[in-house]
Design a protein around this motif. Structure first.
Motif, PDB file in Angstrom:
ATOM      1  N   GLU A  46       3.558  11.238  18.224  1.00  0.00           N
ATOM      2  CA  GLU A  46       2.536  10.980  19.226  1.00  0.00           C
ATOM      3  C   GLU A  46       1.154  11.102  18.577  1.00  0.00           C
ATOM      4  O   GLU A  46       1.011  11.762  17.544  1.00  0.00           O
ATOM      5  CB  GLU A  46       2.694  11.928  20.417  1.00  0.00           C
ATOM      6  N   PRO A  47       0.123  10.468  19.149  1.00  0.00           N
ATOM      7  CA  PRO A  47      -1.168  10.329  18.455  1.00  0.00           C
ATOM      8  C   PRO A  47      -1.749  11.618  17.879  1.00  0.00           C
ATOM      9  O   PRO A  47      -2.090  11.669  16.701  1.00  0.00           O
ATOM     10  CB  PRO A  47      -2.072   9.732  19.541  1.00  0.00           C
ATOM     11  N   TRP A  48      -1.901  12.676  18.691  1.00  0.00           N
ATOM     12  CA  TRP A  48      -2.539  13.879  18.172  1.00  0.00           C
ATOM     13  C   TRP A  48      -1.704  14.542  17.086  1.00  0.00           C
ATOM     14  O   TRP A  48      -2.241  15.145  16.158  1.00  0.00           O
ATOM     15  CB  TRP A  48      -2.825  14.874  19.307  1.00  0.00           C
ATOM     16  N   ARG A 144      -7.434  18.903  24.907  1.00  0.00           N
ATOM     17  CA  ARG A 144      -7.767  17.537  24.520  1.00  0.00           C
ATOM     18  C   ARG A 144      -8.051  16.679  25.737  1.00  0.00           C
ATOM     19  O   ARG A 144      -8.922  15.816  25.713  1.00  0.00           O
ATOM     20  CB  ARG A 144      -6.633  16.962  23.670  1.00  0.00           C
ATOM     21  N   ARG A 163     -10.324   7.647  26.300  1.00  0.00           N
ATOM     22  CA  ARG A 163      -9.024   8.035  25.751  1.00  0.00           C
ATOM     23  C   ARG A 163      -8.628   7.125  24.598  1.00  0.00           C
ATOM     24  O   ARG A 163      -8.124   7.574  23.570  1.00  0.00           O
ATOM     25  CB  ARG A 163      -7.959   8.001  26.842  1.00  0.00           C
ATOM     26  N   THR A 164      -8.846   5.823  24.776  1.00  0.00           N
ATOM     27  CA  THR A 164      -8.472   4.875  23.728  1.00  0.00           C
ATOM     28  C   THR A 164      -9.255   5.136  22.449  1.00  0.00           C
ATOM     29  O   THR A 164      -8.685   5.175  21.350  1.00  0.00           O
ATOM     30  CB  THR A 164      -8.706   3.429  24.203  1.00  0.00           C
ATOM     31  N   GLU A 167      -8.025   8.498  20.843  1.00  0.00           N
ATOM     32  CA  GLU A 167      -6.687   8.493  20.270  1.00  0.00           C
ATOM     33  C   GLU A 167      -6.551   7.515  19.114  1.00  0.00           C
ATOM     34  O   GLU A 167      -5.824   7.785  18.153  1.00  0.00           O
ATOM     35  CB  GLU A 167      -5.643   8.243  21.356  1.00  0.00           C
ATOM     36  N   THR A 185       5.755   6.223  17.420  1.00  0.00           N
ATOM     37  CA  THR A 185       4.388   6.243  17.956  1.00  0.00           C
ATOM     38  C   THR A 185       4.218   5.164  19.015  1.00  0.00           C
ATOM     39  O   THR A 185       3.654   5.397  20.088  1.00  0.00           O
ATOM     40  CB  THR A 185       3.373   6.035  16.820  1.00  0.00           C
TER      41      THR A 185
END
Length: 240
Positions: A46-48, A144, A163-164, A167, A185
């Motif tokens: 996932e992104p983070w 976050r 958000r976009t 991330e 992802t």
């Protein structure tokens, strides 16, 4: 003759609080476990956690410890945004990283595409379950997400845009540092919104009088930190 105390009702304050606390910590622990499944699958994070893995690779620290340090640093950014953390916010910083490190210690690596794919799907689904559990407990957003909603209020830009930008920046930085980006992802990005929306409603804790409060999920899983009655549409979800 004194009146005997009224026994707690199924939706009494004590039981609601107990259920909410159970959901909060079970959800946070499960979140760390689901993230560890994605790490062990080797098909993308996932992104983070792409950022957390990249930083862990460069510093030699564990991913869980990096996650905790980054969460605490992000929480400091709440100060100029005038965000107020809740129990869930602080617990998010402390519990998820510890749970992830414990799970990474316990879980073996997997080999072969079928096993990797299975662990990836399980990680994404369990992440949705975990997010629904701890957000529906209503103890406050993760650090976050609070950063995102704070920037939304201060800048007037949409949550989706903020958000976009955040991330994409996080994924790009993490990838440059050596974090894992892959089909996992992409699957996470596509599936987490619908999954969380379903599990938020499933785990919603009744309020007084039996009413149910949920946080509805919008497309893409962005978070606005807004609670809404089940009958009302809302814009987004709270995520880590």
């Amino acid at each position: 003759m004194s009146t005997p105390p009224t026994p707690p009702t199924p939706f009494g304050p004590e039981r609601r609080l107990g259920r909410r606390l159970l959901q909060l910590y079970a959800g946070l622990a499960l979140y760390g476990f689901s993230s560890a499944l994605l790490v062990r699958s080797g098909l993308g994070l996932e992104p983070w956690n792409v950022l957390h893995q990249g930083l862990a690779e460069r510093t030699g620290l564990s991913m869980g410890l990096v996650l905790t340090i980054v969460g605490a640093a992000v929480l400091l950014l709440w100060l100029p945004l005038r965000q107020r953390p809740g129990l869930g916010t602080v617990s998010n910083v402390l519990v998820i990283g510890a749970a992830m490190d414990a799970a990474l210690w316990l879980l073996p690596g997997v080999h072969g595409l079928p096993a990797q794919a299975g662990w990836t799907v399980a990680g994404v689904v369990l992440n949705g379950v975990a997010t629904g559990l701890y957000i529906a407990a209503r103890f406050g957003p993760g650090p976050r997400d609070g950063l995102m909603t704070g920037l939304h209020r201060r800048t007037g830009r949409s949550v989706r845009l903020i958000r976009t930008v955040i991330e994409v920046s996080v994924v790009a930085t993490g990838f440059a540092l050596g974090g894992s980006v892959g089909v996992g992802t992409l699957l996470y990005a596509l599936a987490i919104g619908p999954l969380v929306q379903f599990f938020l409603r499933f785990f919603a804790v009744p309020e007084g009088g039996g009413a149910t409060t949920v946080v509805a999920a919008g497309a893409g899983g962005g978070e606005e930190g807004t609670s809404a009655r089940e009958r009302r549409p809302a814009g987004a979800i709270l995520r880590r």
